[in-house]
Scaffold this active site. Structure first.
Site, short mmCIF file in Angstrom:
data_model
loop_
_atom_site.label_atom_id
_atom_site.label_comp_id
_atom_site.label_asym_id
_atom_site.label_seq_id
_atom_site.Cartn_x
_atom_site.Cartn_y
_atom_site.Cartn_z
N GLU A 1 0.85 -1.18 0.00
CA GLU A 1 0.00 0.00 0.00
C GLU A 1 0.89 1.24 0.00
O GLU A 1 1.94 1.25 0.64
CB GLU A 1 -0.92 0.03 1.23
CG GLU A 1 -1.98 -1.04 1.21
CD GLU A 1 -3.05 -0.86 2.28
OE1 GLU A 1 -3.07 0.19 2.97
OE2 GLU A 1 -3.90 -1.77 2.40
N HIS B 1 -4.43 6.52 0.39
CA HIS B 1 -3.67 5.28 0.40
C HIS B 1 -4.26 4.34 -0.65
O HIS B 1 -5.31 4.62 -1.22
CB HIS B 1 -3.62 4.63 1.79
CG HIS B 1 -4.89 4.01 2.27
ND1 HIS B 1 -5.94 4.75 2.77
CD2 HIS B 1 -5.27 2.72 2.31
CE1 HIS B 1 -6.91 3.93 3.13
NE2 HIS B 1 -6.53 2.67 2.86
N ASP C 1 -9.01 0.40 8.32
CA ASP C 1 -9.07 1.85 8.04
C ASP C 1 -10.03 2.53 9.01
O ASP C 1 -9.73 3.61 9.54
CB ASP C 1 -9.53 2.11 6.60
CG ASP C 1 -8.55 1.62 5.56
OD1 ASP C 1 -7.34 1.52 5.86
OD2 ASP C 1 -8.99 1.35 4.42
#
Length: 144
Positions: free
Chosen positions: A23, A83, A96
């Site tokens: 990521e 991201h 998240d």
């Protein structure tokens, strides 16, 4: 709503492709309007320092502060963060949601399969006793 210049979107897509399988992450600068419309003027890449960088992202706090100082020097505000999800959809994961900390800021998420981007605002229950708990709300994303 968040307004994102095409050039910024393309730069983030390129970083996401180059960072695959990890990521990638960074900070969005520009004009921030609480509860309303924000306009991105710049993106500031940050190193992903998460131990599990293929499925998580984390910006080093000291690097984040340097980026914030750079934004202030440029006369920009913190619009939000971005991201990638190299193998997932462009929506917030449970991780998240658990790690979000910036109320009313945008969290832009890029997916590589398929290549697309989504944006979400982090909302908190602090607005009132009847408000739902902390959560992401999808926001309109306008690319110019």
């Amino acid at each position: 709503m968040i307004v994102l210049p095409t050039a910024v979107r393309e730069a983030i897509f390129e970083r996401a492709r180059d960072g695959d399988p990890d990521e990638i992450c960074g900070v969005l600068g520009g004009e921030y309007e609480p509860g309303s419309r924000s306009r991105v003027a710049s993106q500031h890449p940050a190193e992903n320092v998460a131990e599990e960088s293929r499925t998580r992202y984390e910006i080093d706090p000291e690097e984040q502060l340097r980026i914030f100082d750079r934004l202030e020097d440029r006369g920009e505000e913190i619009v939000g963060f971005y991201h990638s999800h190299p193998r997932g959809p462009p929506r917030p994961s449970a991780t998240d949601t658990a790690r979000a900390t910036w109320p009313d800021r945008s969290y832009l998420i890029v997916s590589l399969e398929p290549l697309e981007v989504g944006s979400w605002r982090w909302r908190t229950a602090a607005d009132g006793a009847d408000a739902p708990g902390d959560r992401f709300e999808r926001e309109e994303l306008v690319v110019e």
